[in-house]
Design an enzyme around this catalytic site. Sequence first.
Site, PDB file in Angstrom:
ATOM      1  N   HIS A 153       4.714  -2.410  -4.501  1.00 49.66           N
ATOM      2  CA  HIS A 153       5.197  -1.945  -3.181  1.00 49.66           C
ATOM      3  C   HIS A 153       5.978  -3.033  -2.429  1.00 49.66           C
ATOM      4  O   HIS A 153       5.459  -4.125  -2.201  1.00 49.66           O
ATOM      5  CB  HIS A 153       3.989  -1.482  -2.355  1.00 49.66           C
ATOM      6  CG  HIS A 153       4.317  -0.996  -0.984  1.00 49.66           C
ATOM      7  ND1 HIS A 153       4.428   0.350  -0.662  1.00 49.66           N
ATOM      8  CD2 HIS A 153       4.557  -1.665   0.163  1.00 49.66           C
ATOM      9  CE1 HIS A 153       4.726   0.467   0.622  1.00 49.66           C
ATOM     10  NE2 HIS A 153       4.808  -0.741   1.151  1.00 49.66           N
ATOM     11  N   HIS A 209       7.135   4.363   3.745  1.00 48.00           N
ATOM     12  CA  HIS A 209       7.829   5.263   2.820  1.00 48.00           C
ATOM     13  C   HIS A 209       8.429   6.445   3.593  1.00 48.00           C
ATOM     14  O   HIS A 209       9.466   6.971   3.212  1.00 48.00           O
ATOM     15  CB  HIS A 209       6.860   5.797   1.761  1.00 48.00           C
ATOM     16  CG  HIS A 209       6.568   4.821   0.662  1.00 48.00           C
ATOM     17  ND1 HIS A 209       7.462   4.552  -0.342  1.00 48.00           N
ATOM     18  CD2 HIS A 209       5.476   4.050   0.411  1.00 48.00           C
ATOM     19  CE1 HIS A 209       6.929   3.669  -1.186  1.00 48.00           C
ATOM     20  NE2 HIS A 209       5.724   3.340  -0.743  1.00 48.00           N
ATOM     21  N   ASP A 255       8.457   1.711  -4.277  1.00 48.20           N
ATOM     22  CA  ASP A 255       7.480   1.347  -5.309  1.00 48.20           C
ATOM     23  C   ASP A 255       8.252   1.222  -6.611  1.00 48.20           C
ATOM     24  O   ASP A 255       8.957   2.164  -6.997  1.00 48.20           O
ATOM     25  CB  ASP A 255       6.418   2.432  -5.444  1.00 48.20           C
ATOM     26  CG  ASP A 255       5.625   2.626  -4.159  1.00 48.20           C
ATOM     27  OD1 ASP A 255       5.461   1.648  -3.408  1.00 48.20           O
ATOM     28  OD2 ASP A 255       5.178   3.757  -3.906  1.00 48.20           O
ATOM     29  N   GLU A 304      -0.728  -4.420  -3.400  1.00 50.44           N
ATOM     30  CA  GLU A 304      -0.061  -3.600  -4.425  1.00 50.44           C
ATOM     31  C   GLU A 304       1.156  -4.328  -4.984  1.00 50.44           C
ATOM     32  O   GLU A 304       2.128  -4.561  -4.257  1.00 50.44           O
ATOM     33  CB  GLU A 304       0.403  -2.254  -3.826  1.00 50.44           C
ATOM     34  CG  GLU A 304      -0.737  -1.400  -3.296  1.00 50.44           C
ATOM     35  CD  GLU A 304      -0.256  -0.128  -2.592  1.00 50.44           C
ATOM     36  OE1 GLU A 304       0.945  -0.020  -2.269  1.00 50.44           O
ATOM     37  OE2 GLU A 304      -1.106   0.753  -2.364  1.00 50.44           O
TER      38      GLU A 304
HETATM   39 ZN   LIG Z   1       4.433   2.098  -1.755  1.00 48.46          ZN
END
Ligand SMILES: [Zn+2]
Length: 205
Positions: A188, A118, A125, A185
């Site tokens: 992500h 990021h 995300d 996740e």
């Molecule tokens: Zn992320």
Amino acid sequence: MRTLYRILLLFSLLPAVAAAQSADDELVRIKELIPDIVLDVKYATTDNFTHQKLYTIGDAMLARGAVRQLQLVQDSLRKMGLGLKIYDGYRPRAIQFLMWEIVPDPTYVADPNTGSNHNRGAAVDLSLVDRATGKELAMPTPFDWFGPEAGHGWLLGLSAEQVANRTLLKTMMEHVGGFASYDSEWWHYTHNPSLANPLLDFQMK
Ligand SMILES: [Zn+2]
């Protein structure tokens, strides 16, 4: 003569190629290229795992090359009456240090010493929304759920709809956008060509 012409032509094209590459690295506002994308930047509110407002504005940036790929995903989703909703994109490295203090678990928060993707503007995300209602589609967990239920392989207790929506997002991001998913996740995704970008630490204004 022909060879010389080709060489001259090649040299005349080189600066344009170099400029295109540097433009792909440049961080841009996602909305600038995709005006109908929904932003729900959780770190610009207190509705996140730190319960603190970490960003001064609710905007999201990414490397231009990544936004171009997101554009392809959004174009395909639009035809299905759906769209993307962005939770987070570029994240200043100073914020990464703050998050790490709160959750020092590398499964869920990247160690700021090595940096998060990021911080390079290479990770995003996101979730899916219904364009007619603006509502988010049912997903297995809320954003930033720190548990195994957030993983792509999790099935226990999930409805068929939650599983289908998670799969749809993954299929679109991987096959249309060329992004890489992250096992732990569901929200992500990484744009691998942007991983060469440096770790950045400027605040969005
Ligand atoms: Zn992320």
